[in-house]
Write an enzyme that holds these catalytic residues in place. Structure first.
Site, PDB file in Angstrom:
ATOM      1  N   SER A  66      32.503  39.201  45.127  1.00 43.43           N
ATOM      2  CA  SER A  66      33.284  39.312  46.339  1.00 43.43           C
ATOM      3  C   SER A  66      33.376  40.723  46.910  1.00 43.43           C
ATOM      4  CB  SER A  66      34.701  38.789  46.089  1.00 43.43           C
ATOM      5  OG  SER A  66      35.339  39.579  45.095  1.00 43.43           O
ATOM      6  N   LYS A  87      38.790  48.214  48.156  1.00 49.91           N
ATOM      7  CA  LYS A  87      38.672  46.783  48.461  1.00 49.91           C
ATOM      8  C   LYS A  87      40.017  46.271  48.958  1.00 49.91           C
ATOM      9  CE  LYS A  87      37.110  42.481  46.213  1.00 49.91           C
ATOM     10  NZ  LYS A  87      36.741  41.879  44.930  1.00 49.91           N
ATOM     11  N   SER A  92      32.622  40.291  40.410  1.00 46.74           N
ATOM     12  CA  SER A  92      32.703  40.803  41.786  1.00 46.74           C
ATOM     13  C   SER A  92      32.530  42.303  41.955  1.00 46.74           C
ATOM     14  CB  SER A  92      34.026  40.389  42.421  1.00 46.74           C
ATOM     15  OG  SER A  92      33.940  39.047  42.795  1.00 46.74           O
TER      16      SER A  92
END
Ligand code: GLN
Length: 468
Positions: free
Chosen positions: A136, A61, A160
């Site tokens: 997210s 990420k 997330s």
């Protein structure tokens, strides 16, 4: 032909070990899959054609600092920022030989539940590209499901990792707060942020967790693990007590199809020998979201104060220092970070500190205590991960409160610092449903054992129908 849609990280490691495949061939298979499917799904913000490492490739990420590779946290204010060091988790996966495939898409500063807040455009759900992959960490979750990475790392502040894994039909672990280093992570809310793995199986998640977990001298909030992470085996849940919190099962807004799939999974658990019983977390659902949406923005407003156009990323031109800072922030931050910086600054301001932030901290203590009490009676708690299946792109962008509600069920245990594992437990309207298992502090091995046995009993096919 390497079928990246089905290959697990464990199987990939086996192929490499036995010399049936070279590391370069394995990487190539993923990079080819990315070239084919990522134009539609947009899981990656950038790929790394060249990367060291003879092991299984991985996607990280974009909130995780990677030496020499641009790291933007999905924000314009960090565009062009190339870290000069690796986050501890990036260093650990590299030391284990894993090679970086690229940086995956995220809501700006990990603020969001759909990746639609990414300044670089949303990711899409591999099950139905007109729907969000969650957020997210939607980029990582969608990449794993679509065969664009065998596994990846995400970050979880209030859901997330767990929520996108649920919406994309794979396995995600938010580890115990303090079990994985936050050094080198673009900070959102420091008392909540945790890095964790996403993969197709519980065993892969456990394997990756064992690579990243443990004390780090660079992060004083990390602790020595009390138990070595174990790869789960076996199908029996004999002797395991599973608590089902009423309030997390009956909460408003949980879709009937989600309830049904979760109930089915709990029946499987009983068939495997677990004792399943009701319990209660009365304050967690009522006060979890409001508490989180004071604490997280308050910490974010402090953490994001470092982006001033002087030290990182692009700088807008103005005639004074303050003008430069103001204009850089105006142009560099999107709506959601701005909203949270304002909210957080307000909640921390002198006259209101006790009424908002202080009060939220007290509520957080109550939430911690009620989880502790429930976990004295039960080994794990179980409920849905997300109240709904993946929703259509655009449905909630104009309505921040509807977006925040996506984390109703993931947030309470995050506030309590507890580990949570999401595994796919069925389909509703052809879209995946996630089962959330919550454990006591440092109870990852229990989560792996329960998750693994259930995953085998449920037999969920992680490959989306349209890609089979
Ligand atoms: N969706 C939640 C938020 O917007 C959680 C985000 C996260 O865990 N990073 O804050």
């Amino acid at each position: 032909m390497i079928d990246t849609l089905r290959l697990t990280a464990e199987e990939a490691a086996g192929l490499l070990e036995r010399g049936e495949l070279s590391p370069a061939e394995l990487r190539r298979a993923y990079l080819d899959a990315i070239a084919e499917r990522d134009p539609e799904l947009h899981c990656y913000l950038r790929t790394t054609e060249e990367a060291e490492g003879e092991g299984v490739p991985i996607g990280l990420k974009d909130v995780i600092s990677t030496k020499g590779v641009e790291t933007t946290a999905g924000s314009r204010i960090l565009s062009g920022y190339v870290p000069v060091f690796d986050a501890t988790v990036a260093a650990r996966v590299k030391a284990a030989g894993l090679s970086l495939l690229g940086k995956t898409n995220t809501d700006e500063f990990a603020m969001g539940s759909s990746t639609e807040n990414s300044a670089y455009g949303p990711s899409r759900n591999p099950w139905d590209p007109s729907r969000v992959p969650g957020g997210s960490g939607g980029g990582t979750a969608a990449a794993v499901t679509a065969g664009l990475a065998p596994w990846g790392l995400g970050s979880d502040t209030g859901g997330s990792i767990k929520q996108p894994s649920a919406l994309c039909g794979n396995v995600g672990l938010r580890p115990t707060y303090g079990s994985v280093s936050r050094y080198g992570i673009v900070a959102f809310a420091s008392s909540l942020d945790q890095i964790g793995p996403v993969a197709k199986t519980v065993r892969d998640v456990a394997l990756l967790y064992s690579v990243i977990a443990g004390r780090d001298p660079h992060d004083s909030t990390t602790a020595e693990l009390q138990e070595v992470p174990r790869l789960p085996e076996g199908d029996s849940l004999a002797g395991v007590r599973i608590g089902v919190p009423n309030e997390l099962t009956e909460a408003e807004g949980i879709e009937p199809g989600v309830k049904e799939a979760v109930a089915g999974a709990l029946e499987r658990a009983q068939e495997l020998g677990a004792e399943v019983d009701e319990c209660s977390l009365p304050r967690s659902v009522r006060y979890g979201l409001p508490c989180y949406y004071l604490i997280a923005p308050a910490e974010a407003s402090s953490n994001l104060a470092r982006y001033d156009g002087v030290r990182y990323g692009p700088r807008a031109q103005a005639s004074s220092y303050q003008g430069t800072v103001d204009r850089t922030r105006d142009e560099g931050f999107g709506d959601e970070p701005k909203r949270r910086i304002m909210l957080g600054t307000y909640a921390l301001s002198a006259g209101y500190y006790e009424a908002f932030y202080g009060q939220a901290q007290k509520v957080r203590t109550l939430i911690i205590e009620e989880h502790r009490a429930a976990l004295e009676r039960f080994d794990v708690l179980a409920c849905a991960t997300s109240p709904t299946v993946a929703f259509p792109l655009g449905e909630r962008v104009e309505d921040p409160l509807a977006m925040y509600a996506a984390d109703l069920l993931t947030i309470p245990s995050c506030l309590a610092g507890l580990p949570g594992l999401s595994i796919p437990c069925g389909l509703s309207d052809g879209l995946p449903v996630g089962l959330q298992l919550i454990g006591p502090q440092f109870g990852e091995n229990t989560l792996f054992r329960v998750g693994h046995a259930l995953e085998r009993a449920i037999g969920f096919d992680t490959v989306p129908e349209r890609l089979r």
